[in-house]
Design an enzyme around this catalytic site. Sequence first.
Site, mmCIF file in Angstrom:
data_model
loop_
_atom_site.group_PDB
_atom_site.id
_atom_site.type_symbol
_atom_site.label_atom_id
_atom_site.label_comp_id
_atom_site.label_asym_id
_atom_site.label_seq_id
_atom_site.Cartn_x
_atom_site.Cartn_y
_atom_site.Cartn_z
ATOM 1 N N ARG A 51 -25.384 31.069 -90.366
ATOM 2 C CA ARG A 51 -24.737 31.406 -91.639
ATOM 3 C C ARG A 51 -23.442 30.617 -91.831
ATOM 4 O O ARG A 51 -23.112 30.199 -92.948
ATOM 5 C CB ARG A 51 -24.477 32.914 -91.719
ATOM 6 C CG ARG A 51 -24.037 33.348 -93.105
ATOM 7 C CD ARG A 51 -24.132 34.855 -93.317
ATOM 8 N NE ARG A 51 -24.015 35.171 -94.739
ATOM 9 C CZ ARG A 51 -23.020 35.873 -95.275
ATOM 10 N NH1 ARG A 51 -22.078 36.390 -94.505
ATOM 11 N NH2 ARG A 51 -22.975 36.089 -96.567
ATOM 12 N N HIS A 77 -22.802 28.292 -95.046
ATOM 13 C CA HIS A 77 -21.688 28.503 -95.984
ATOM 14 C C HIS A 77 -20.699 27.338 -95.972
ATOM 15 O O HIS A 77 -20.017 27.099 -96.959
ATOM 16 C CB HIS A 77 -20.977 29.821 -95.686
ATOM 17 C CG HIS A 77 -21.668 31.006 -96.298
ATOM 18 N ND1 HIS A 77 -21.009 32.160 -96.648
ATOM 19 C CD2 HIS A 77 -22.960 31.194 -96.634
ATOM 20 C CE1 HIS A 77 -21.887 33.023 -97.166
ATOM 21 N NE2 HIS A 77 -23.070 32.459 -97.158
ATOM 22 N N HIS A 97 -33.564 33.877 -93.522
ATOM 23 C CA HIS A 97 -33.398 35.331 -93.421
ATOM 24 C C HIS A 97 -34.376 35.974 -92.433
ATOM 25 O O HIS A 97 -34.430 37.192 -92.321
ATOM 26 C CB HIS A 97 -33.448 35.978 -94.816
ATOM 27 C CG HIS A 97 -32.177 35.751 -95.583
ATOM 28 N ND1 HIS A 97 -32.028 36.071 -96.917
ATOM 29 C CD2 HIS A 97 -30.977 35.232 -95.203
ATOM 30 C CE1 HIS A 97 -30.796 35.746 -97.302
ATOM 31 N NE2 HIS A 97 -30.147 35.230 -96.285
ATOM 32 N N TRP A 135 -33.871 41.863 -91.739
ATOM 33 C CA TRP A 135 -35.060 41.544 -92.524
ATOM 34 C C TRP A 135 -36.344 41.704 -91.695
ATOM 35 O O TRP A 135 -37.403 41.979 -92.239
ATOM 36 C CB TRP A 135 -34.979 40.117 -93.040
ATOM 37 C CG TRP A 135 -33.938 39.856 -94.079
ATOM 38 C CD1 TRP A 135 -34.122 39.927 -95.434
ATOM 39 C CD2 TRP A 135 -32.567 39.467 -93.888
ATOM 40 N NE1 TRP A 135 -32.951 39.596 -96.076
ATOM 41 C CE2 TRP A 135 -31.988 39.321 -95.165
ATOM 42 C CE3 TRP A 135 -31.765 39.232 -92.762
ATOM 43 C CZ2 TRP A 135 -30.652 38.945 -95.350
ATOM 44 C CZ3 TRP A 135 -30.444 38.865 -92.941
ATOM 45 C CH2 TRP A 135 -29.892 38.717 -94.213
HETATM 46 ZN ZN1 ZEM Z 1 -28.057 34.408 -96.278
HETATM 47 N N1 ZEM Z 1 -27.148 36.226 -96.439
HETATM 48 N N2 ZEM Z 1 -28.147 34.274 -98.312
HETATM 49 N N3 ZEM Z 1 -28.815 32.554 -96.115
HETATM 50 N N4 ZEM Z 1 -27.882 34.547 -94.284
HETATM 51 C C1 ZEM Z 1 -26.787 37.051 -95.410
HETATM 52 C C2 ZEM Z 1 -26.994 36.824 -94.061
HETATM 53 C C3 ZEM Z 1 -27.518 35.658 -93.550
HETATM 54 C C4 ZEM Z 1 -27.761 35.217 -99.227
HETATM 55 C C5 ZEM Z 1 -26.960 36.351 -98.940
HETATM 56 O O1 ZEM Z 1 -26.263 36.924 -99.973
HETATM 57 C C6 ZEM Z 1 -26.791 36.853 -97.625
HETATM 58 C C7 ZEM Z 1 -29.203 31.720 -97.138
HETATM 59 C C8 ZEM Z 1 -29.315 32.089 -98.463
HETATM 60 C C9 ZEM Z 1 -28.817 33.286 -98.991
HETATM 61 C C10 ZEM Z 1 -28.284 33.589 -93.393
HETATM 62 C C11 ZEM Z 1 -28.688 32.282 -93.680
HETATM 63 C C12 ZEM Z 1 -28.903 31.812 -94.954
HETATM 64 C C13 ZEM Z 1 -26.178 38.229 -95.921
HETATM 65 C C14 ZEM Z 1 -25.605 39.350 -95.071
HETATM 66 C C15 ZEM Z 1 -26.189 38.121 -97.295
HETATM 67 C C16 ZEM Z 1 -25.659 39.176 -98.256
HETATM 68 C C17 ZEM Z 1 -24.175 39.008 -94.669
HETATM 69 C C18 ZEM Z 1 -23.562 40.088 -93.804
HETATM 70 O O2 ZEM Z 1 -23.414 41.211 -94.300
HETATM 71 O O3 ZEM Z 1 -23.230 39.790 -92.645
HETATM 72 C C19 ZEM Z 1 -28.210 34.822 -100.547
HETATM 73 C C20 ZEM Z 1 -28.011 35.572 -101.848
HETATM 74 C C21 ZEM Z 1 -28.880 33.642 -100.396
HETATM 75 C C22 ZEM Z 1 -29.551 32.870 -101.477
HETATM 76 C C23 ZEM Z 1 -30.828 32.795 -101.608
HETATM 77 C C24 ZEM Z 1 -29.512 30.409 -96.627
HETATM 78 C C25 ZEM Z 1 -29.930 29.219 -97.491
HETATM 79 C C26 ZEM Z 1 -29.314 30.458 -95.260
HETATM 80 C C27 ZEM Z 1 -29.468 29.395 -94.237
HETATM 81 C C28 ZEM Z 1 -30.277 28.345 -94.397
HETATM 82 C C29 ZEM Z 1 -28.214 34.130 -92.046
HETATM 83 C C30 ZEM Z 1 -28.640 33.411 -90.768
HETATM 84 C C31 ZEM Z 1 -27.732 35.429 -92.153
HETATM 85 C C32 ZEM Z 1 -27.491 36.433 -91.039
HETATM 86 C C33 ZEM Z 1 -26.048 36.378 -90.583
HETATM 87 C C34 ZEM Z 1 -25.715 37.353 -89.476
HETATM 88 O O4 ZEM Z 1 -24.512 37.510 -89.250
HETATM 89 O O5 ZEM Z 1 -26.602 37.917 -88.849
#
Ligand code: ZEM
Length: 286
Positions: A34, A38, A162, A178
């Site tokens: 993540r 970001h 995810h 997920w």
């Molecule tokens: Zn995420 N993501 N993401 N994401 N994401 C979360 C967690 C993780 C969206 C999103 O709002 C959120 C992509 C795309 C998008 C990861 C990777 C990638 C979380 C939870 C949210 C709310 C955060 C928390 O509470 O800690 C949205 C709206 C997306 C658009 C479609 C893309 C692209 C990613 C990588 C290629 C990962 C690995 C996590 C888990 C993080 C963790 O701390 O476990």
Amino acid sequence: MSKQGDFEAVRKDIAALLKQPGYDDGSAGPVFVRLAWHSAGTYDAETDTGGSNGAGMRYEAEGGDPANAGLQHARAFLESVKEKHPWITYADLWTLAGVVAIKEMGGPTIPWKGGRTDYVDDSKLPPRGRLPDAAQGADHIRWIFSRMGFNDQEIVALSGAHNLGRCHSDRSGFEGAWVNSPTRFSNQYFRLLLSLQWRKKILKNGIVQFMNYDEDTETELMMLPTDISLTTDPSFKKYVELYAKDKDRFFEDFSKVFDKLMELGIVRDASGAVTNADNVKGGYHS
Ligand code: ZEM
């Protein structure tokens, strides 16, 4: 201390750092992925601003963005690697950490090249609000990702990340994982999107997400509204179906698209050297 440019040594130390028994599901891998996403996902192709170059999350303007809540844990874990290999830039370290974490968690090999700098060009700092909002739907994510230059197929492939990690109520306000094995990279996320019944649930904090309670494993899994939109939008859905049934194809496409994400805004010459890092002009702020 390793030799300047010895990325293999850095990779090894990142891999050794992934296991974190007291943290989340026992791994820093998901939060590294993540962080990498970001750091790059602020890119705007039209104005050529944002992206992983510059490691802007070191500063309050970007690091303190509520969209980046929780990523300070990833940055803190990686400090020990930076101390051991002080020549590496944060911009390279954070993107490499994502690539190494994906591989170590059973995902594809992703091509990665170094050369990003930590030089911050104030005129290229991204404004807040460039990252996707999980409470919205298909039009929103299509708009956000097309700004970075991604098409529908690439958006769906990227969303397969995810498979990893979880939502934290004290970070995003959403809650839960997920999939059942959130530290194992696979195409399970796509299969569950299609095979389970997702029911809308309003959390105590008022946030809406989708839940499924699996009687067999007695676990509750979740989907964000944006995840569900991948199955309600016909153009997105056909790629969800493709990746649900073809894991190899997902791995192949994910590798390409994650590489593209990490390279947003990076310009290289034929030898692979970064030519737009601006450190030649000004020196580092770090
Ligand atoms: Zn995420 N993501 N993401 N994401 N994401 C979360 C967690 C993780 C969206 C999103 O709002 C959120 C992509 C795309 C998008 C990861 C990777 C990638 C979380 C939870 C949210 C709310 C955060 C928390 O509470 O800690 C949205 C709206 C997306 C658009 C479609 C893309 C692209 C990613 C990588 C290629 C990962 C690995 C996590 C888990 C993080 C963790 O701390 O476990």
